[in-house]
Design a protein around this motif. Structure first.
Motif, PDB file in Angstrom:
ATOM      1  N   SER A  44     -50.766  87.010 -84.319  1.00  0.00           N
ATOM      2  CA  SER A  44     -49.921  86.831 -85.479  1.00  0.00           C
ATOM      3  C   SER A  44     -48.412  87.527 -85.435  1.00  0.00           C
ATOM      4  N   LEU A  45     -48.334  88.175 -84.382  1.00  0.00           N
ATOM      5  CA  LEU A  45     -47.156  88.923 -83.865  1.00  0.00           C
ATOM      6  C   LEU A  45     -46.338  88.159 -82.557  1.00  0.00           C
ATOM      7  N   THR A  46     -46.927  87.240 -82.053  1.00  0.00           N
ATOM      8  CA  THR A  46     -46.393  86.679 -80.686  1.00  0.00           C
ATOM      9  C   THR A  46     -44.820  86.378 -80.652  1.00  0.00           C
ATOM     10  N   GLY A  47     -44.251  86.890 -79.964  1.00  0.00           N
ATOM     11  CA  GLY A  47     -42.853  86.533 -79.880  1.00  0.00           C
ATOM     12  C   GLY A  47     -42.020  87.464 -80.779  1.00  0.00           C
ATOM     13  N   LYS A  48     -42.686  88.260 -81.268  1.00  0.00           N
ATOM     14  CA  LYS A  48     -41.979  89.297 -82.036  1.00  0.00           C
ATOM     15  C   LYS A  48     -41.906  90.920 -81.613  1.00  0.00           C
ATOM     16  N   THR A  49     -40.888  91.454 -82.071  1.00  0.00           N
ATOM     17  CA  THR A  49     -40.783  92.860 -81.414  1.00  0.00           C
ATOM     18  C   THR A  49     -40.710  93.731 -82.458  1.00  0.00           C
ATOM     19  N   ALA A  50     -41.345  94.912 -81.928  1.00  0.00           N
ATOM     20  CA  ALA A  50     -41.595  96.045 -83.043  1.00  0.00           C
ATOM     21  C   ALA A  50     -41.336  97.383 -82.287  1.00  0.00           C
ATOM     22  N   ILE A  51     -40.393  98.219 -83.348  1.00  0.00           N
ATOM     23  CA  ILE A  51     -40.139  99.566 -82.725  1.00  0.00           C
ATOM     24  C   ILE A  51     -40.872 100.403 -83.425  1.00  0.00           C
ATOM     25  N   VAL A  52     -42.064 101.279 -82.713  1.00  0.00           N
ATOM     26  CA  VAL A  52     -42.953 102.147 -83.698  1.00  0.00           C
ATOM     27  C   VAL A  52     -42.157 103.552 -83.384  1.00  0.00           C
ATOM     28  N   THR A  53     -41.730 104.340 -84.156  1.00  0.00           N
ATOM     29  CA  THR A  53     -41.127 105.628 -83.759  1.00  0.00           C
ATOM     30  C   THR A  53     -42.226 106.659 -83.566  1.00  0.00           C
ATOM     31  N   GLY A  54     -41.988 107.615 -82.874  1.00  0.00           N
ATOM     32  CA  GLY A  54     -43.103 108.621 -82.679  1.00  0.00           C
ATOM     33  C   GLY A  54     -44.165 107.954 -82.003  1.00  0.00           C
ATOM     34  N   SER A  55     -44.374 107.195 -81.154  1.00  0.00           N
ATOM     35  CA  SER A  55     -45.591 106.508 -80.611  1.00  0.00           C
ATOM     36  C   SER A  55     -46.287 106.943 -79.296  1.00  0.00           C
ATOM     37  N   SER A  56     -45.659 107.902 -78.885  1.00  0.00           N
ATOM     38  CA  SER A  56     -46.222 108.341 -77.529  1.00  0.00           C
ATOM     39  C   SER A  56     -47.553 109.020 -77.749  1.00  0.00           C
ATOM     40  N   ARG A  57     -48.129 109.252 -78.975  1.00  0.00           N
ATOM     41  CA  ARG A  57     -49.481 109.847 -79.222  1.00  0.00           C
ATOM     42  C   ARG A  57     -50.107 109.346 -80.681  1.00  0.00           C
TER      43      ARG A  57
ATOM     44  N   ILE B 184     -51.277 108.454 -84.254  1.00  0.00           N
ATOM     45  CA  ILE B 184     -51.204 107.208 -85.001  1.00  0.00           C
ATOM     46  C   ILE B 184     -50.121 106.306 -84.372  1.00  0.00           C
ATOM     47  N   GLY B 185     -48.899 106.838 -84.055  1.00  0.00           N
ATOM     48  CA  GLY B 185     -47.931 105.911 -83.572  1.00  0.00           C
ATOM     49  C   GLY B 185     -48.377 105.118 -82.348  1.00  0.00           C
ATOM     50  N   ALA B 186     -49.014 105.815 -81.214  1.00  0.00           N
ATOM     51  CA  ALA B 186     -49.751 105.238 -80.186  1.00  0.00           C
ATOM     52  C   ALA B 186     -50.796 104.262 -80.571  1.00  0.00           C
ATOM     53  N   ASP B 187     -51.544 104.489 -81.344  1.00  0.00           N
ATOM     54  CA  ASP B 187     -52.717 103.425 -81.639  1.00  0.00           C
ATOM     55  C   ASP B 187     -51.992 102.344 -82.464  1.00  0.00           C
ATOM     56  N   THR B 188     -51.233 102.854 -83.357  1.00  0.00           N
ATOM     57  CA  THR B 188     -50.458 101.440 -84.150  1.00  0.00           C
ATOM     58  C   THR B 188     -49.692 100.478 -83.184  1.00  0.00           C
ATOM     59  N   ALA B 189     -49.094 101.097 -82.026  1.00  0.00           N
ATOM     60  CA  ALA B 189     -48.242 100.336 -81.229  1.00  0.00           C
ATOM     61  C   ALA B 189     -49.210  99.308 -80.278  1.00  0.00           C
ATOM     62  N   GLN B 190     -50.429  99.887 -79.941  1.00  0.00           N
ATOM     63  CA  GLN B 190     -51.452  99.239 -78.999  1.00  0.00           C
ATOM     64  C   GLN B 190     -51.915  97.956 -79.862  1.00  0.00           C
ATOM     65  N   LEU B 191     -52.350  98.191 -81.347  1.00  0.00           N
ATOM     66  CA  LEU B 191     -52.783  97.422 -82.098  1.00  0.00           C
ATOM     67  C   LEU B 191     -51.622  96.027 -82.424  1.00  0.00           C
ATOM     68  N   LEU B 192     -50.536  96.588 -82.456  1.00  0.00           N
ATOM     69  CA  LEU B 192     -49.486  95.513 -82.724  1.00  0.00           C
ATOM     70  C   LEU B 192     -49.264  94.465 -81.409  1.00  0.00           C
ATOM     71  N   ALA B 193     -49.257  95.398 -80.231  1.00  0.00           N
ATOM     72  CA  ALA B 193     -49.351  94.603 -79.037  1.00  0.00           C
ATOM     73  C   ALA B 193     -50.324  93.540 -78.854  1.00  0.00           C
ATOM     74  N   ALA B 194     -51.503  94.053 -79.285  1.00  0.00           N
ATOM     75  CA  ALA B 194     -52.932  93.187 -79.089  1.00  0.00           C
ATOM     76  C   ALA B 194     -52.463  91.897 -79.974  1.00  0.00           C
ATOM     77  N   GLU B 195     -51.917  91.879 -80.969  1.00  0.00           N
ATOM     78  CA  GLU B 195     -51.248  90.781 -81.992  1.00  0.00           C
ATOM     79  C   GLU B 195     -50.308  90.084 -81.311  1.00  0.00           C
ATOM     80  N   GLY B 196     -49.908  90.452 -80.174  1.00  0.00           N
ATOM     81  CA  GLY B 196     -48.646  89.868 -79.353  1.00  0.00           C
ATOM     82  C   GLY B 196     -47.313  90.256 -79.577  1.00  0.00           C
ATOM     83  N   ALA B 197     -47.335  91.526 -80.177  1.00  0.00           N
ATOM     84  CA  ALA B 197     -45.812  91.845 -80.211  1.00  0.00           C
ATOM     85  C   ALA B 197     -45.467  92.462 -79.091  1.00  0.00           C
ATOM     86  N   ASN B 198     -43.993  92.429 -78.689  1.00  0.00           N
ATOM     87  CA  ASN B 198     -43.414  93.451 -77.536  1.00  0.00           C
ATOM     88  C   ASN B 198     -43.162  94.582 -78.479  1.00  0.00           C
ATOM     89  N   VAL B 199     -43.468  95.517 -77.828  1.00  0.00           N
ATOM     90  CA  VAL B 199     -43.642  97.138 -78.703  1.00  0.00           C
ATOM     91  C   VAL B 199     -42.469  98.067 -77.924  1.00  0.00           C
TER      92      VAL B 199
END
Length: 247
Positions: A3-16, A18-33
């Motif tokens: 659902s996010l293929t071709g889109k880009t997301a910034i996730v602040t505080g995402s090295s660990r 909630i942020g890290a897990d959120t980033a990986q989930l968005l990437a799994a939906e096609g987002a560049n993170v």
């Protein structure tokens, strides 16, 4: 195609966490993170590696959100790497640190959040989304007391939410929606660990009252879902329903 293929997301505080897990989930939906971190590069690079090994695209960008220069650089890095910026997840927060100064909680949880939005908004397209991550303890602080040790942080996060909400009309004119995701204490987070250390038994007591406390992975899934959820701008998603906070 996610659902996010071709889109880009910034996730602040995402090295660990909630942020890290959120980033990986968005990437799994096609987002560049864009994985944002303040000081722990190895941790951020590990998240990037996990995303790339799963077939996604990500970069790690150092940035202290209390620095205007770093906020602008974070946005610039996203656009340089991926050519677009479509989603901003405001996940980074703090304030229980003892070595950052008396005003740090407000500086990070209010001023830096608004500053990050102001840096990103000119680059978000119509249909872009901003997600602010908060806690029930902060969202309801004006009506429901919280632990003494957490109250300054809760009030600073509530101030941040209110300041961001003031931007909703301007964002609406640009076609950008703003959503808040609020959760109870989250099992395994740094904040929950620190609170339980300061006030032993706090987590167990809250778990008993709420009936369930979400894990990091469970809450991250709720945050990620709100990136594409069909909700009106200004919507607040109360993860877990807010037992003990709402009637």
């Amino acid at each position: 195609m996610g659902s996010l293929t071709g889109k880009t997301a910034i996730v602040t505080g995402s090295s660990r966490g909630i942020g890290a897990d959120t980033a990986q989930l968005l990437a799994a939906e096609g987002a560049n993170v864009v994985i944002n971190y303040r000081s722990k590069a190895p941790r951020a690079n590990k998240v990037v590696k996990a995303i790339e090994e799963a077939g996604g695209r990500a970069i790690a960008v150092q940035g202290d959100l209390t620095s205007a220069e770093d906020r602008e650089a974070l946005v610039a890095a996203a656009i340089e790497a991926f050519g677009t910026l479509d989603v901003l997840v405001l996940n980074a927060s703090g304030g229980m640190e003892t070595d950052r100064g008396a005003d740090y909680a407000l500086t990070l949880n209010r001023d830096a959040q608004v500053g990050m939005l102001e840096a990103a908004a000119p680059h978000l397209p119509r249909g872009g989304r901003v997600v602010f991550v908060t806690s029930h303890q902060a969202h309801f602080i004006d009506t429901v007391p919280t632990l003494d040790a957490y109250e300054p942080v809760a009030r600073s996060k509530r101030a941040g939410e209110l300041a961001l909400r003031e931007q909703i009309p301007a964002l609406a004119e640009l076609g950008i929606t703003f959503v808040v995701v609020s959760g109870d204490m989250i099992e395994g987070t740094i904040t929950a660990t620190l609170l339980d250390r300061v006030e032993p038994g706090a987590i167990e007591a809250r778990r008993a009252e709420a009936g369930k406390l979400y894990s990091v992975a469970e809450f991250a899934a709720e945050v990620a879902a709100m990136v594409t959820a069909d909700v009106e701008t200004g919507h607040t998603e109360l993860v877990g329903g807010g037992k003990g906070f709402v009637a």
